[in-house]
Design a protein around this motif. Structure first.
Motif, PDB file in Angstrom:
ATOM      1  N   GLU A 179     -34.092  -0.226  52.071  1.00 30.34           N
ATOM      2  CA  GLU A 179     -34.851  -0.078  53.168  1.00 30.34           C
ATOM      3  C   GLU A 179     -34.565   0.155  54.932  1.00 30.34           C
ATOM      4  OE1 GLU A 179     -38.215  -3.604  51.644  1.00 30.34           O
ATOM      5  OE2 GLU A 179     -36.912  -4.047  52.971  1.00 30.34           O
ATOM      6  N   ALA A 180     -33.330  -0.052  54.852  1.00 33.01           N
ATOM      7  CA  ALA A 180     -32.432  -0.096  55.573  1.00 33.01           C
ATOM      8  C   ALA A 180     -32.161   1.632  56.007  1.00 33.01           C
ATOM      9  CB  ALA A 180     -31.191  -0.692  55.803  1.00 33.01           C
ATOM     10  N   GLU A 181     -32.178   1.930  54.952  1.00 33.02           N
ATOM     11  CA  GLU A 181     -31.890   3.898  54.893  1.00 33.02           C
ATOM     12  C   GLU A 181     -33.398   4.796  55.583  1.00 33.02           C
ATOM     13  OE1 GLU A 181     -29.143   5.465  52.637  1.00 33.02           O
ATOM     14  OE2 GLU A 181     -27.586   4.025  53.084  1.00 33.02           O
ATOM     15  N   GLY A 182     -34.687   4.042  54.380  1.00 35.76           N
ATOM     16  CA  GLY A 182     -35.853   4.578  54.652  1.00 35.76           C
ATOM     17  C   GLY A 182     -35.866   5.776  53.422  1.00 35.76           C
ATOM     18  N   TYR A 183     -36.020   6.939  53.753  1.00 36.21           N
ATOM     19  CA  TYR A 183     -36.123   8.228  52.914  1.00 36.21           C
ATOM     20  C   TYR A 183     -36.945   9.519  54.023  1.00 36.21           C
ATOM     21  CZ  TYR A 183     -37.613  11.886  49.636  1.00 36.21           C
ATOM     22  OH  TYR A 183     -36.669  13.404  49.151  1.00 36.21           O
ATOM     23  N   GLU A 184     -35.648   9.534  54.735  1.00 36.96           N
ATOM     24  CA  GLU A 184     -36.885  10.796  55.986  1.00 36.96           C
ATOM     25  C   GLU A 184     -36.968  11.385  56.004  1.00 36.96           C
ATOM     26  OE1 GLU A 184     -34.838  10.141  60.008  1.00 36.96           O
ATOM     27  OE2 GLU A 184     -33.427   9.539  59.122  1.00 36.96           O
ATOM     28  N   GLU A 185     -36.422  12.316  54.341  1.00 39.14           N
ATOM     29  CA  GLU A 185     -37.228  13.479  53.637  1.00 39.14           C
ATOM     30  C   GLU A 185     -38.444  13.163  53.570  1.00 39.14           C
ATOM     31  OE1 GLU A 185     -34.552  12.237  53.041  1.00 39.14           O
ATOM     32  OE2 GLU A 185     -32.188  13.081  52.903  1.00 39.14           O
ATOM     33  N   GLY A 186     -38.514  12.459  52.874  1.00 38.61           N
ATOM     34  CA  GLY A 186     -39.914  12.255  52.551  1.00 38.61           C
ATOM     35  C   GLY A 186     -41.183  11.304  53.817  1.00 38.61           C
ATOM     36  N   GLY A 187     -40.507  11.535  54.861  1.00 34.68           N
ATOM     37  CA  GLY A 187     -41.341  10.659  56.254  1.00 34.68           C
ATOM     38  C   GLY A 187     -40.878   9.463  55.933  1.00 34.68           C
ATOM     39  N   ILE A 188     -40.668   8.733  55.389  1.00 34.74           N
ATOM     40  CA  ILE A 188     -40.593   7.429  55.449  1.00 34.74           C
ATOM     41  C   ILE A 188     -39.025   6.900  56.399  1.00 34.74           C
ATOM     42  CG2 ILE A 188     -40.153   5.071  54.164  1.00 34.74           C
ATOM     43  CD1 ILE A 188     -41.338   6.545  51.623  1.00 34.74           C
ATOM     44  N   GLU A 189     -39.656   5.854  57.514  1.00 37.82           N
ATOM     45  CA  GLU A 189     -39.031   5.931  58.544  1.00 37.82           C
ATOM     46  C   GLU A 189     -37.718   4.832  57.851  1.00 37.82           C
ATOM     47  OE1 GLU A 189     -37.787   7.136  61.772  1.00 37.82           O
ATOM     48  OE2 GLU A 189     -39.513   8.737  61.155  1.00 37.82           O
ATOM     49  N   PRO A 190     -36.297   5.052  58.283  1.00 29.81           N
ATOM     50  CA  PRO A 190     -35.514   3.878  58.545  1.00 29.81           C
ATOM     51  C   PRO A 190     -36.118   2.622  58.364  1.00 29.81           C
ATOM     52  CG  PRO A 190     -34.380   5.568  59.209  1.00 29.81           C
ATOM     53  CD  PRO A 190     -35.979   6.753  59.439  1.00 29.81           C
ATOM     54  N   GLY A 191     -35.947   1.297  57.556  1.00 34.95           N
ATOM     55  CA  GLY A 191     -36.147  -0.020  58.576  1.00 34.95           C
ATOM     56  C   GLY A 191     -37.878  -0.208  57.777  1.00 34.95           C
ATOM     57  N   LYS A 219     -40.238  -1.277  54.543  1.00 41.56           N
ATOM     58  CA  LYS A 219     -40.401  -2.219  53.987  1.00 41.56           C
ATOM     59  C   LYS A 219     -40.660  -1.494  52.948  1.00 41.56           C
ATOM     60  CE  LYS A 219     -39.012  -6.310  56.278  1.00 41.56           C
ATOM     61  NZ  LYS A 219     -37.640  -6.315  55.641  1.00 41.56           N
ATOM     62  N   TRP A 220     -40.609  -1.795  51.469  1.00 39.37           N
ATOM     63  CA  TRP A 220     -41.094  -1.368  50.162  1.00 39.37           C
ATOM     64  C   TRP A 220     -42.400  -1.644  50.146  1.00 39.37           C
ATOM     65  CZ3 TRP A 220     -40.177   2.451  46.954  1.00 39.37           C
ATOM     66  CH2 TRP A 220     -40.184   1.909  45.981  1.00 39.37           C
ATOM     67  N   GLU A 221     -43.452  -2.624  50.782  1.00 42.49           N
ATOM     68  CA  GLU A 221     -44.275  -2.912  50.532  1.00 42.49           C
ATOM     69  C   GLU A 221     -45.234  -1.927  51.493  1.00 42.49           C
ATOM     70  OE1 GLU A 221     -42.707  -6.224  53.061  1.00 42.49           O
ATOM     71  OE2 GLU A 221     -42.440  -5.279  50.819  1.00 42.49           O
ATOM     72  N   ASP A 222     -44.377  -1.297  52.829  1.00 47.03           N
ATOM     73  CA  ASP A 222     -45.424  -0.578  53.667  1.00 47.03           C
ATOM     74  C   ASP A 222     -45.400   0.890  53.090  1.00 47.03           C
ATOM     75  OD1 ASP A 222     -45.944  -3.158  55.127  1.00 47.03           O
ATOM     76  OD2 ASP A 222     -43.545  -3.256  56.145  1.00 47.03           O
ATOM     77  N   VAL A 223     -44.233   1.137  52.068  1.00 53.20           N
ATOM     78  CA  VAL A 223     -44.161   2.932  51.359  1.00 53.20           C
ATOM     79  C   VAL A 223     -45.680   3.223  51.031  1.00 53.20           C
ATOM     80  CG1 VAL A 223     -42.799   3.883  49.510  1.00 53.20           C
ATOM     81  CG2 VAL A 223     -42.114   2.184  51.740  1.00 53.20           C
ATOM     82  N   PRO A 224     -46.450   4.401  50.866  1.00 56.90           N
ATOM     83  CA  PRO A 224     -47.606   4.429  50.525  1.00 56.90           C
ATOM     84  C   PRO A 224     -47.881   4.529  49.150  1.00 56.90           C
ATOM     85  CG  PRO A 224     -46.407   6.168  52.023  1.00 56.90           C
ATOM     86  CD  PRO A 224     -45.682   4.891  52.134  1.00 56.90           C
ATOM     87  N   GLU A 225     -48.690   3.700  48.504  1.00 57.74           N
ATOM     88  CA  GLU A 225     -48.932   3.719  46.924  1.00 57.74           C
ATOM     89  C   GLU A 225     -48.474   4.451  46.873  1.00 57.74           C
ATOM     90  OE1 GLU A 225     -49.007   0.905  45.216  1.00 57.74           O
ATOM     91  OE2 GLU A 225     -48.511  -0.301  47.592  1.00 57.74           O
TER      92      GLU A 225
END
Length: 51
Positions: free
Chosen positions: A14-26, A28-34
């Motif tokens: 969660e701290a790193e996110g997944y920027e290559e996939g458009g998910i910003e650092p910070g 939360k897992w529950e906020d990652v798209p389904e």
């Protein structure tokens, strides 16, 4: 928190996110798209467990 793919072992941090996939650092897992898929093996969020 970190979540690990049960199939291939890729870790979402969660701290790193997944920027290559458009998910910003910070993000939360529950906020990652389904419709998120593991970038290595393409399984869905339901195949991840809390590390």
């Amino acid at each position: 928190m970190k979540y690990v793919c049960e199939v291939c072992g890729w870790v979402y941090d969660e701290a790193e996110g997944y920027e290559e996939g458009g998910i910003e650092p910070g993000t939360k897992w529950e906020d990652v798209p389904e419709d998120f898929e593991c970038p290595l093996c393409s399984v869905g969020k339901d195949q991840f467990t809390e590390e």
